[in-house]
Design a protein around this motif. Sequence first.
Motif, PDB file in Angstrom:
ATOM      1  N   LYS A 197       0.860  -1.182   0.000  1.00  0.00           N
ATOM      2  CA  LYS A 197       0.000   0.000   0.000  1.00  0.00           C
ATOM      3  C   LYS A 197       0.897   1.233   0.000  1.00  0.00           C
ATOM      4  O   LYS A 197       1.917   1.256   0.691  1.00  0.00           O
ATOM      5  N   ALA A 198       0.500   2.249  -0.767  1.00  0.00           N
ATOM      6  CA  ALA A 198       1.300   3.474  -0.808  1.00  0.00           C
ATOM      7  C   ALA A 198       0.398   4.669  -1.089  1.00  0.00           C
ATOM      8  O   ALA A 198      -0.561   4.576  -1.862  1.00  0.00           O
ATOM      9  N   GLY A 199       0.730   5.792  -0.468  1.00  0.00           N
ATOM     10  CA  GLY A 199       0.071   7.047  -0.795  1.00  0.00           C
ATOM     11  C   GLY A 199       0.878   7.755  -1.870  1.00  0.00           C
ATOM     12  O   GLY A 199       2.105   7.716  -1.863  1.00  0.00           O
ATOM     13  N   CYS A 202       1.545  12.581  -0.687  1.00  0.00           N
ATOM     14  CA  CYS A 202       1.071  12.706   0.696  1.00  0.00           C
ATOM     15  C   CYS A 202       1.278  14.110   1.258  1.00  0.00           C
ATOM     16  O   CYS A 202       0.641  14.472   2.243  1.00  0.00           O
ATOM     17  N   GLU A 224       8.547  12.555   0.143  1.00  0.00           N
ATOM     18  CA  GLU A 224       7.468  11.655  -0.281  1.00  0.00           C
ATOM     19  C   GLU A 224       7.965  10.207  -0.310  1.00  0.00           C
ATOM     20  O   GLU A 224       7.283   9.292   0.160  1.00  0.00           O
ATOM     21  N   HIS A 228       5.841   7.777   2.095  1.00  0.00           N
ATOM     22  CA  HIS A 228       4.553   7.499   1.451  1.00  0.00           C
ATOM     23  C   HIS A 228       4.087   6.051   1.554  1.00  0.00           C
ATOM     24  O   HIS A 228       2.969   5.737   1.160  1.00  0.00           O
ATOM     25  N   ARG A 229       4.919   5.185   2.141  1.00  0.00           N
ATOM     26  CA  ARG A 229       4.471   3.807   2.399  1.00  0.00           C
ATOM     27  C   ARG A 229       4.269   3.558   3.890  1.00  0.00           C
ATOM     28  O   ARG A 229       4.055   2.417   4.305  1.00  0.00           O
ATOM     29  N   GLN A 230       4.375   4.627   4.668  1.00  0.00           N
ATOM     30  CA  GLN A 230       4.241   4.498   6.119  1.00  0.00           C
ATOM     31  C   GLN A 230       2.925   5.127   6.600  1.00  0.00           C
ATOM     32  O   GLN A 230       2.540   6.196   6.141  1.00  0.00           O
ATOM     33  N   LEU A 234       0.572   7.511   4.452  1.00  0.00           N
ATOM     34  CA  LEU A 234       0.111   6.911   3.205  1.00  0.00           C
ATOM     35  C   LEU A 234      -1.379   7.133   2.972  1.00  0.00           C
ATOM     36  O   LEU A 234      -1.829   7.234   1.824  1.00  0.00           O
ATOM     37  N   GLY A 237      -2.371  10.378   0.930  1.00  0.00           N
ATOM     38  CA  GLY A 237      -1.999  10.564  -0.467  1.00  0.00           C
ATOM     39  C   GLY A 237      -3.209  10.957  -1.306  1.00  0.00           C
ATOM     40  O   GLY A 237      -4.270  10.330  -1.202  1.00  0.00           O
ATOM     41  N   PHE A 240      -4.039   6.837  -4.174  1.00  0.00           N
ATOM     42  CA  PHE A 240      -3.662   5.684  -3.360  1.00  0.00           C
ATOM     43  C   PHE A 240      -3.300   4.554  -4.315  1.00  0.00           C
ATOM     44  O   PHE A 240      -3.956   4.349  -5.336  1.00  0.00           O
TER      45      PHE A 240
END
Length: 248
Positions: A197-199, A202, A224, A228-230, A234, A237, A240
């Motif tokens: 999963k990633a934003g 963000c 970013e 952006h994966r934390q 995330l 974002g 998504f």
Amino acid sequence: MNNDRIFDGIAEKFSSNIYGTTKGKLRHTLLCDVLEPYLTTPVRAIEIGGGTGVMTAHIASKGHSVVLTDASKDVLKQAETLLADAPNITIRHQYLQQIEDLDSFDLVICHAVLEWLDAPFDAIDFMYKNMKPGARLSLSFFNQDANLFANAIYGNFDYIAKGMKVKKQVRLNPKQPLSATRVVEHCESLGFKIIEKAGIRCFHDYMRDITHQSSKFDDLLTLERQYHRQAPYLWLGKYFQLILEKEK
């Protein structure tokens, strides 16, 4: 299918709005970052709603065979120009629901498509049903939760109270943003395994001084990439991204 938003007649504006801005450059870079580990071995890929082919070109440049599809003839004309020298790319004019060979691909790319559809969850169902076991899906969409957060920051309280719907739809504004948590839950309920999963963006869209989006772009990109994966970042974002696998 006939009520889905496509970009015939505004292809050039669509392209410049997405790829001619810091937000478009940042989005593309971060999407590619997340995809990178899944492109280390040869795959047969299909990009659904790939527009002018920028992501298709990136994947093909790494030696992969890619099919680019889109419902808009106008954006595909731009894609034909961009991809003219790429021998490992096939371009097809078709809607998602018209794709009959989805089970022949190892990797399915569906970025910034769901929010333009009348029935986005039906589209996810279609992809899951027709993908082969073990195939992966990179799914990215306009994040409704982040959209609400941004509008609260901007002070658009009446807009939020009205359900963030407008009387006159602007053609380049997504018609149906999706809640990231709801999409995650739906994908899991179908049987998709969530690998990542990633934003996407963000921080960029929330900056108080928007000139920093350009003047401090490199610093922003570093930030970013770091967060952006934390969680919790995330989930903020503006887009998504999920890497999903149809389990064998």
